[in-house]
Each structure stands twice: as structure tokens, then as C-alpha cells.
Design a protein around this motif. Structure first.
Motif, short mmCIF file in Angstrom:
data_model
loop_
_atom_site.label_atom_id
_atom_site.label_comp_id
_atom_site.label_asym_id
_atom_site.label_seq_id
_atom_site.Cartn_x
_atom_site.Cartn_y
_atom_site.Cartn_z
N SER A 1 1.42 -7.72 -1.68
CA SER A 1 -0.18 -7.29 -0.55
C SER A 1 0.43 -7.64 0.42
O SER A 1 -1.01 -8.31 0.46
CB SER A 1 -1.09 -7.59 -1.65
N VAL A 2 1.04 -7.42 1.38
CA VAL A 2 1.04 -8.29 2.80
C VAL A 2 -0.24 -7.62 3.49
O VAL A 2 1.05 -6.63 3.80
CB VAL A 2 2.27 -8.89 3.43
N LYS A 3 -0.73 -7.76 4.88
CA LYS A 3 -0.98 -7.58 5.45
C LYS A 3 -0.23 -6.63 6.77
O LYS A 3 0.97 -7.11 7.20
CB LYS A 3 -2.17 -7.82 6.40
N PRO A 4 0.21 -6.19 7.14
CA PRO A 4 1.01 -5.21 8.12
C PRO A 4 0.51 -6.30 9.24
O PRO A 4 -0.55 -6.66 9.88
CB PRO A 4 0.64 -3.73 8.63
N ASP B 1 1.45 -13.58 17.61
CA ASP B 1 0.07 -14.03 17.67
C ASP B 1 -0.87 -13.48 17.32
O ASP B 1 -2.21 -14.22 17.22
CB ASP B 1 -0.37 -13.51 19.57
N ALA B 2 -0.83 -12.23 16.24
CA ALA B 2 -1.90 -11.60 16.20
C ALA B 2 -1.41 -12.13 14.34
O ALA B 2 -2.59 -11.43 14.31
CB ALA B 2 -1.58 -9.73 15.37
N ARG C 1 11.61 -7.83 1.40
CA ARG C 1 11.04 -7.55 1.98
C ARG C 1 9.23 -7.63 1.70
O ARG C 1 9.23 -8.00 0.53
CB ARG C 1 11.61 -6.22 2.24
N SER C 2 8.37 -7.06 2.51
CA SER C 2 6.93 -6.70 1.89
C SER C 2 7.04 -6.25 0.57
O SER C 2 5.39 -5.33 0.35
CB SER C 2 6.14 -6.38 3.51
N ASP C 3 7.75 -5.16 -0.11
CA ASP C 3 7.71 -4.80 -1.04
C ASP C 3 7.92 -4.97 -2.03
O ASP C 3 7.79 -4.84 -3.61
CB ASP C 3 8.58 -3.15 -0.93
N GLY C 4 8.45 -6.68 -1.82
CA GLY C 4 8.54 -7.59 -2.81
C GLY C 4 9.96 -7.63 -3.42
O GLY C 4 10.37 -8.12 -4.15
N ASP D 1 9.97 -4.14 9.15
CA ASP D 1 9.00 -4.53 7.36
C ASP D 1 7.60 -3.80 8.05
O ASP D 1 7.41 -4.57 9.14
CB ASP D 1 9.34 -5.17 7.01
N PRO D 2 7.03 -3.12 8.02
CA PRO D 2 5.52 -3.06 8.48
C PRO D 2 4.62 -4.63 8.29
O PRO D 2 4.28 -4.19 9.28
CB PRO D 2 4.94 -2.00 7.63
#
Ligand SMILES: Cc1cc2nc3c(=O)[nH]c(=O)nc-3n(C[C@H](O)[C@H](O)[C@H](O)COP(=O)(O)OP(=O)(O)OC[C@H]3O[C@@H](n4cnc5c(N)ncnc54)[C@H](O)[C@@H]3O)c2cc1C
Length: 450
Positions: A33-36, A55-56, A141-144, A424-425
Motif C-alpha cells: 500500500s505505497v502511495k504513487p 523531492d515529492a 515492486r509495489s505490488d508486493g 512502478d507507479p
């Protein structure tokens, strides 16, 4: 580590405000559950600009993942965590007669960083890029999920991650093929050339006869001296040392001077002394690998000498047939702008193909210039260097960059959308936000209007 600075080497862009440790990022990503756009891998910050910054969001310090997991002393295949430094790989493999097939101009880069930027060395004409010697890696990746990537498994992710500037996920570990060498020492020859015409005559034959070849240009020289320099060539010595020497800096710049120490009078004196000293020893001589490959590593924090505003590096590559007019034009533009480059390096890239989707090296000549940051004046010059490069059908290196515009990036990497498609988003860099995302938004607006 508390208080640690997660900056980039050029010091011209602000350091990351938020950083997390590799283990915490792994736990977050596995949780799914990582934010884009919130993460970006950070190796050892040896990229010059904002391609290793986010930076963001946050950067992920990969250096705690620093185990060498396996080494086959027969085949030279080494498996290590992504945060291991190249200096540690050299120290581990050298006594067994192996050396990385490709090393950049500093050994203080991580394995993950070398893959993510598909770095090149002085032997590009023979061995291609670092990515050409990667057998496989694991990518979270952020799909775990953790993907094992190689030529055969998850080939698209393999190609996109090599040279993918950290945008496809976190590289956790990798297997690379090292190169067998007779010794670490190098038999080096320095050949002086009077102008670029003479260099271009020498370059191809030098590549054919040598594992390593790179030229240093006296960028301040004008008139009859314009384009003069020294071509350094070398091969591993048949008999020499097999022990990696202490990797630390012999000297260090302890504090940041309040101004740029590497000013024009200093450069003139330095260039004259350097040329004279090196110019004398044109007979082959056997030298240690550290001085040959990593001369700047001998002075710790040398980037601080540029003062608090830091430096910009500009690395371009232009096709071989355009180089005879483009390289002099680039040097001339810098000279006319009255901006001295401390180290100016010229090298011929060969045709060995990288497996990477996007990779900076391509056949032709690559010129690297370092400029102290003098604000708008320097930015104006760099934009002109971009125009000359792109006009000659060339490309500007993104991982040395802190300011190129989106158009220059698109002209340098017309296939950038193929990387965006597998990005990866959850991952984003300041560089990508500044260039590719602008193009993407532009494209969306055009599509919406149609
Ligand atoms: C003195 C000097 C000389 C140099 N000479 C050369 C040269 O000859 N040739 C050359 O090609 N380059 C050269 N460079 C540039 C340097 O080799 C590259 O920028 C290198 O990639 C930096 O590695 P790093 O470990 O410091 O990574 P960083 O600079 O921290 O990061 C580089 C990229 O890798 C990504 N990344 C890092 N770790 C991971 C990971 N585990 N998973 C996913 N992504 C990750 C980051 O997001 C970033 O996009 C030189 C730099 C210096 C300072």
C-alpha cells in the motif's frame, strides 16, 4: 544514519528531505500500500543531479543491504546485495584474478546504482556497459512481489530496470559476471595530441589495440592550442598486483569553502602543470588500478571545492560522423562563454549493445565537461550545449544532469515512453517529474483536445 545527507554529487540541487532505510521500504512495499510516486532507491549519491532524488517523496537508503552473498572463483560470477560498493566487489574478487568488466570513474558506487544507470567505463568499445555483464537480479515492486529478472525470466523488467534510473522498483540483489584479468595493474601510455583532428585520427586505432582508452582535453586552450590534450590507453599488466589497495581517499576536503576554489587562474595553472607532468612520460609505464581508473577518489569530497553552489556536469554523446564538427563546437561554446571546465574528458563509445531499454552510451564520441555553478550564466551555456548535441543527432546524459528541459530529454531518448510503460507507479524521481512527466502531461492534453 541520523544527520546524514542524501544529496547528489553535483551539490547544485537540494538534498532529499526524507529518507527511509531499505528494510523499512521493503516492509512497506511487501505490505502493498505505497502511495504513487513516493519512493526512489538511493545508492551512494554519485549521480551528479536529481535523477537520484525524489523531492515529492522519499529516497530509500540501499547501503545497509551490503552483503556479498556468493562468489564463484572459477567462473567469476558474483552475487551481492544491491547496496554493496564496487570497491568492496573489487576487494573481494581481485585476489582470485577477477575485476568488474566495466567500472565508472569512481569505485564508490553501489551495485544497484551501477545497474540502474547502466554505467560505462574506459573500455566501452570492448565490453559495452555494466548492464552487459548482469546475469540476473531481484526486483521488488509495489505490488508486493519480488521478481527474478534475467534475459530469460521477466525479460521486459530486466531490460527496463537496467538503465531504468530506479523507476521500475527496488533492486535487492544481483548476479554479475566479472572479467578475468592477469593482474590489477595497468600498463598505461599517455600520447599527446595537438588538436582534435589529431585525436580523431588516433582514437579508433587506440581502441583496437587497448582494453582502455580515454582522452583529457585542455579546455581552456584557444587559438592554435584548441583541442589539445592527452590520450591515455592501457591494458592489464601480465605481472602485477592482485591485491586491492585501501579504497579510502588519501586526502580529503574537510569543510565546504565559501567560494569556488577551482576558478579560472587555478585551472590554467593546473592544466599546464598536468599536461607537462604527464606529457613527459609517454613511454608505457605500469601503474596501480586506483590511479588509472579512479583518480578523483584519492581526494575525498572534492566536489566541495566548487563551493556551496556546487557544479554541473554536462555529458553528451554525438554520432561518429557528426563528431568532427560537434565536439569542437561544444568546446568552443564553453570557451566563448568564459567558463572553465576543471576536467574535460573525451572518449569513443563502441557498438556493443546493452540489454537496456534506455541507455545513454551509443556509438560515437562522448564529451564530459564540469562547470562551477554560476547561476543563469552557466544554465545558459548548458542549454546551448544541449542544442549543439541534439542538433548533431546526439544525446545528453540524464544521470549527470540537474536541469535539461523535457525536449532535450525526449530528443535524447525518443523511446522514453517504453520505460514509462513499465515504471512502478510508487516510484518517481525529481528528474523524471521534471522531464518525462511534463511530456506525458503534454501528450495527455493533446490527446484530450483531439
Ligand atoms: C567522480 C565520478 C566519476 C564518474 N564516472 C562515471 C563514468 O565514468 N561512467 C559513468 O557511467 N558514470 C560515472 N559517474 C556517475 C556514477 O557512476 C553513476 O551516477 C552511478 O550510477 C552512481 O551510483 P550510486 O550507487 O551512487 O547511485 P545513486 O547516484 O544514488 O543512484 C543512481 C540511480 O540508481 C538508482 N538506484 C540506486 N540504487 C538502487 C536500487 N537498489 N534499486 C533501484 N534503483 C536504484 C537511483 O534511483 C538513481 O536513479 C561518475 C560519478 C562520479 C562522482
Amino acid at each position: 544514519m541520523p544527520g546524514e545527507r542524501f544529496g547528489s554529487f553535483g551539490l547544485a540541487t537540494p538534498a532529499a528531505r526524507h529518507a527511509i532505510q531499505a528494510d523499512d521500504a521493503v516492509a512497506l512495499l511487501k505490505g502493498g500500500s505505497v502511495k504513487p510516486g513516493s519512493l526512489l532507491g538511493y545508492g551512494n549519491g554519485r549521480s551528479y543531479g536529481d535523477s537520484c532524488q525524489n523531492d515529492a517523496g522519499m529516497v530509500v537508503d540501499m547501503r545497509p543491504l551490503n552483503r556479498i552473498r556468493a562468489f564463484n572463483a572459477e567462473t567469476g560470477v558474483l552475487e551481492a546485495d544491491a547496496g554493496v560498493l564496487l570497491s568492496d566487489i573489487i576487494a573481494h574478487a581481485a585476489p582470485h584474478g577477477f575485476f568488474p568488466a566495466v567500472v565508472p570513474g569512481t569505485q564508490f558506487v553501489t551495485l544497484g546504482g551501477a545497474i540502474a544507470n547502466d554505467v560505462h567505463g574506459k573500455n566501452h568499445h570492448r565490453r559495452g556497459t555494466f548492464g552487459c555483464h548482469v546475469e540476473s537480479f531481484t526486483l521488488l515492486r509495489s505490488d508486493g512481489r519480488t521478481y527474478r529478472c534475467s534475459d530469460a525470466d521477466n525479460a521486459r523488467l530486466f531490460q527496463a530496470t537496467i538503465g531504468g534510473m530506479g523507476l521500475t522498483g527496488l533492486i535487492l540483489s544481483a548476479s554479475i559476471q566479472l572479467m578475468r584479468v592477469p593482474s590489477l595493474d595497468i600498463v598505461e601510455t599517455a600520447t599527446s595530441f595537438r588538436d582534435l583532428g589529431e585525436f580523431f585520427e588516433l582514437a579508433e586505432a587506440a581502441d583496437q589495440a587497448n582494453e582502455y582508452a580515454v582522452a583529457w582535453i585542455d579546455q581552456l586552450a584557444g587559438g592554435h592550442g584548441a583541442g589539445r590534450g592527452l590520450l591515455f590507453t592501457g591494458n592489464h599488466a601480465e605481472h602485477g598486483s592482485h591485491a586491492a589497495s585501501h579504497a579510502g581517499a588519501r586526502l580529503s576536503v574537510p569543510v565546504q569553502p565559501p567560494f569556488n576554489v577551482l576558478n579560472r587562474p587555478f585551472l590554467k595553472a593546473f592544466n599546464a602543470a598536468y599536461r607537462w607532468k604527464k606529457g613527459r612520460s609517454s613511454a608505457p609505464r605500469q601503474v596501480g588500478y586506483q590511479g588509472f581508473f579512479f583518480p578523483l577518489d584519492g581526494v575525498g569530497n572534492w566536489n566541495r571545492l566548487y563551493g556551496p553552489k556546487g557544479l554541473y556536469q554536462h555529458q553528451s554523446v554525438v554520432p561518429e560522423d557528426a563528431a568532427r564538427h560537434a565536439v569542437p563546437a561544444l568546446l568552443d561554446a564553453a570557451r566563448r562563454a568564459g567558463q572553465g571546465s576543471f576536467l574535460t574528458v573525451l572518449k569513443r563509445f563502441g557498438a556493443v549493445r546493452s540489454p537496456a531499454l534506455l541507455s545513454f552510451p551509443r556509438p560515437g564520441f562522448t564529451l564530459t565537461l564540469d562547470f562551477p555553478n554560476r547561476g543563469e550564466r552557466t544554465l545558459g551555456l548548458l542549454a546551448e550545449l544541449d542544442r549543439i548535441t541534439v542538433g548533431a543527432g546526439g544525446a545528453v546524459n540524464p544521470y549527470k544532469d540537474a536541469r535539461m528541459d523535457a525536449g532535450t530529454f525526449a530528443a535524447s531518448f525518443p523511446e522514453w515512453q517504453r520505460l514509462e510503460a513499465v515504471r512502478d507507479p510508487a516510484f518517481m524521481s525529481s528528474f523524471w517529474a521534471r522531464t518525462a512527466k511534463k511530456l506525458d502531461v503534454g501528450r495527455g492534453a493533446v490527446e484530450a483536445a483531439e
